[in-house]
Scaffold this motif. Sequence first.
Motif, PDB file in Angstrom:
ATOM      1  N   ILE A  16       0.846  -1.197   0.000  1.00 24.31           N
ATOM      2  CA  ILE A  16       0.000   0.000   0.000  1.00 24.31           C
ATOM      3  C   ILE A  16       0.881   1.246   0.000  1.00 24.31           C
ATOM      4  CG2 ILE A  16      -1.726   1.265   1.335  1.00 24.31           C
ATOM      5  CD1 ILE A  16      -2.618  -1.533   2.405  1.00 24.31           C
ATOM      6  N   SER A  17       0.785   2.030  -1.076  1.00 21.31           N
ATOM      7  CA  SER A  17       1.624   3.229  -1.181  1.00 21.31           C
ATOM      8  C   SER A  17       1.033   4.409  -0.418  1.00 21.31           C
ATOM      9  CB  SER A  17       1.833   3.605  -2.648  1.00 21.31           C
ATOM     10  OG  SER A  17       0.596   3.840  -3.280  1.00 21.31           O
ATOM     11  N   SER A  18      -0.296   4.466  -0.299  1.00 19.47           N
ATOM     12  CA  SER A  18      -0.945   5.557   0.430  1.00 19.47           C
ATOM     13  C   SER A  18      -2.011   4.969   1.354  1.00 19.47           C
ATOM     14  CB  SER A  18      -1.589   6.550  -0.533  1.00 19.47           C
ATOM     15  OG  SER A  18      -2.430   7.448   0.175  1.00 19.47           O
ATOM     16  N   ALA A  19      -1.728   4.963   2.645  1.00 19.29           N
ATOM     17  CA  ALA A  19      -2.691   4.420   3.607  1.00 19.29           C
ATOM     18  C   ALA A  19      -3.981   5.224   3.584  1.00 19.29           C
ATOM     19  CB  ALA A  19      -2.092   4.409   5.012  1.00 19.29           C
ATOM     20  N   ASP A  20      -3.894   6.548   3.454  1.00 19.59           N
ATOM     21  CA  ASP A  20      -5.102   7.378   3.417  1.00 19.59           C
ATOM     22  C   ASP A  20      -5.990   7.000   2.246  1.00 19.59           C
ATOM     23  OD1 ASP A  20      -4.416   8.786   5.698  1.00 19.59           O
ATOM     24  OD2 ASP A  20      -3.501  10.442   4.587  1.00 19.59           O
ATOM     25  N   HIS A  21      -5.401   6.824   1.063  1.00 23.59           N
ATOM     26  CA  HIS A  21      -6.200   6.442  -0.108  1.00 23.59           C
ATOM     27  C   HIS A  21      -6.776   5.042   0.060  1.00 23.59           C
ATOM     28  CE1 HIS A  21      -7.565   6.055  -4.215  1.00 23.59           C
ATOM     29  NE2 HIS A  21      -6.935   4.892  -4.261  1.00 23.59           N
ATOM     30  N   PHE A  22      -5.921   4.097   0.466  1.00 25.24           N
ATOM     31  CA  PHE A  22      -6.364   2.707   0.603  1.00 25.24           C
ATOM     32  C   PHE A  22      -7.540   2.595   1.569  1.00 25.24           C
ATOM     33  CE2 PHE A  22      -6.182  -1.442   2.695  1.00 25.24           C
ATOM     34  CZ  PHE A  22      -6.242  -2.286   1.595  1.00 25.24           C
ATOM     35  N   THR A  25     -10.853   4.125   0.459  1.00 27.43           N
ATOM     36  CA  THR A  25     -11.591   3.484  -0.642  1.00 27.43           C
ATOM     37  C   THR A  25     -11.954   2.025  -0.370  1.00 27.43           C
ATOM     38  OG1 THR A  25      -9.508   2.872  -1.724  1.00 27.43           O
ATOM     39  CG2 THR A  25     -10.515   4.970  -2.380  1.00 27.43           C
ATOM     40  N   TYR A  38      -3.958  -7.693  -1.806  1.00 28.50           N
ATOM     41  CA  TYR A  38      -3.661  -6.692  -0.782  1.00 28.50           C
ATOM     42  C   TYR A  38      -3.975  -7.185   0.633  1.00 28.50           C
ATOM     43  CZ  TYR A  38      -2.760  -2.997  -4.145  1.00 28.50           C
ATOM     44  OH  TYR A  38      -2.222  -2.226  -5.140  1.00 28.50           O
TER      45      TYR A  38
END
Length: 94
Positions: A16-22, A25, A38
């Motif tokens: 996961i490159s962006s925890a906020d995005h993951f 969504t 994932y």
Amino acid sequence: MHIQPFQAYYPDMGLISSADHFFGTVKDKFNDYLDSGYYQALDQKGLYVCTIERPERTHTGMVACVDMKEYFEGRIKRHEKHWQPRSKNGFNNY
């Protein structure tokens, strides 16, 4: 109420490159994320105790598997007032 252990999955944070995005969504894309690798399954089914600590209060609860029918029949106390079924019967994506 009849509770049962369940197979829990946890995200592989290395993918996961962006925890906020993951996490922003995942509600809508969980199945896609699961199919893409994932999430990893824990080794065995279980019941889990979860504690959420906030400055003003600590909440502790149990995470388990229950029959959704018991929820809709009112045998399980509703604690999240914002939850809405995703379909007429509430069973899609659950």
